[in-house]
Write a protein that holds these residues in place. Sequence first.
Motif, short mmCIF file in Angstrom:
data_model
loop_
_atom_site.label_atom_id
_atom_site.label_comp_id
_atom_site.label_asym_id
_atom_site.label_seq_id
_atom_site.Cartn_x
_atom_site.Cartn_y
_atom_site.Cartn_z
N UNK A 1 0.76 1.45 -9.16
CA UNK A 1 0.12 1.95 -7.94
C UNK A 1 0.33 0.96 -6.80
N UNK A 2 0.33 1.50 -5.58
CA UNK A 2 0.54 0.71 -4.37
C UNK A 2 -0.48 1.16 -3.32
N UNK A 3 -0.96 0.20 -2.56
CA UNK A 3 -1.95 0.53 -1.53
C UNK A 3 -1.75 -0.39 -0.34
N UNK A 4 -1.95 0.17 0.84
CA UNK A 4 -1.80 -0.63 2.06
C UNK A 4 -2.20 0.15 3.29
N UNK B 1 2.35 15.94 13.55
CA UNK B 1 3.07 15.48 14.74
C UNK B 1 3.06 13.98 14.95
N UNK B 2 2.33 13.24 14.13
CA UNK B 2 2.31 11.77 14.26
C UNK B 2 3.16 11.12 13.19
N UNK B 3 3.64 9.93 13.49
CA UNK B 3 4.46 9.18 12.54
C UNK B 3 3.88 7.78 12.40
N UNK B 4 3.68 7.38 11.15
CA UNK B 4 3.00 6.13 10.86
C UNK B 4 3.83 5.30 9.87
N UNK B 5 4.35 4.17 10.33
CA UNK B 5 5.03 3.25 9.43
C UNK B 5 3.98 2.49 8.63
N UNK B 6 4.31 2.17 7.37
CA UNK B 6 3.32 1.50 6.53
C UNK B 6 4.00 0.57 5.52
N UNK B 7 3.20 -0.35 4.98
CA UNK B 7 3.60 -1.18 3.85
C UNK B 7 2.48 -1.14 2.83
N UNK B 8 2.80 -0.75 1.61
CA UNK B 8 1.81 -0.68 0.53
C UNK B 8 2.22 -1.65 -0.56
N UNK B 9 1.36 -2.63 -0.83
CA UNK B 9 1.66 -3.64 -1.86
C UNK B 9 1.22 -3.16 -3.23
N UNK B 10 1.81 -3.77 -4.25
CA UNK B 10 1.45 -3.44 -5.62
C UNK B 10 -0.05 -3.65 -5.83
N UNK B 11 -0.69 -2.62 -6.37
CA UNK B 11 -2.14 -2.66 -6.53
C UNK B 11 -2.51 -3.04 -7.96
#
Length: 219
Positions: free
Chosen positions: A69-72, A142-152
């Motif tokens: 799992x990943x969360x960020x 209509x929105x765009x969201x860049x993200x980083x999810x680290x190993x949970x």
Amino acid sequence: MKRPGPLLTLLAGLLLGLFMLVLNTTTGTEAASSAPRKEPPAATASPAPARSTASPRPSPSRSAVTDGSYAGRTDDGSSAVAVSVRGGRAIAYFCDGRSRESWLKGDVKDDGGLRLTGTDGAELNGTVQENTRIRGSVGIAGGHYAFTADRARKPSGLYRATATVRGARIDGGWIVLQNGRQVGVVTRGSEASAAPAIDPRTGAVTVGGRHLTPRPVTP
């Protein structure tokens, strides 16, 4: 009878010498003509260079995407993203902790690539990087969201609970970040609102007067 004079003897010697010279010359010529000719040695071809039999080095194999799992959070800090990967499949949850949310799912490619889709055209594109994080973006409404999810690592990760209370369906999603902060949305019927926090000691939560226990989400 008179003996031959010295002149005659000298003449006879000259004739004999001339005869022997002619004989030697003829014999040498015949011997030279009858001797076998030596042919020049045949040119030998240079051996062809030996081909290398060494097999080429195998290309480095790509590391398989492991379950986890990943969360960020999104880069702008407005929302949270969690992704659960298992057996080449993935399910993701995007929410802003107020009213906007989306569940997405799809396959995981061998190189870690993700393209997950949800309702109303929601889409997540990303890549699992070295099984330690996922970098990507979510397109929703209509929105765009860049993200980083680290190993949970538990208790961080993705959780969900569903129930029916007084005839209304309740569907709640929670993202528990590595720092313990929770971001979630609960939908009662057609109304969405911020989700109450899960009790970290018991893992339970009360929604609409009913006690629920959200479970970790896996594909």
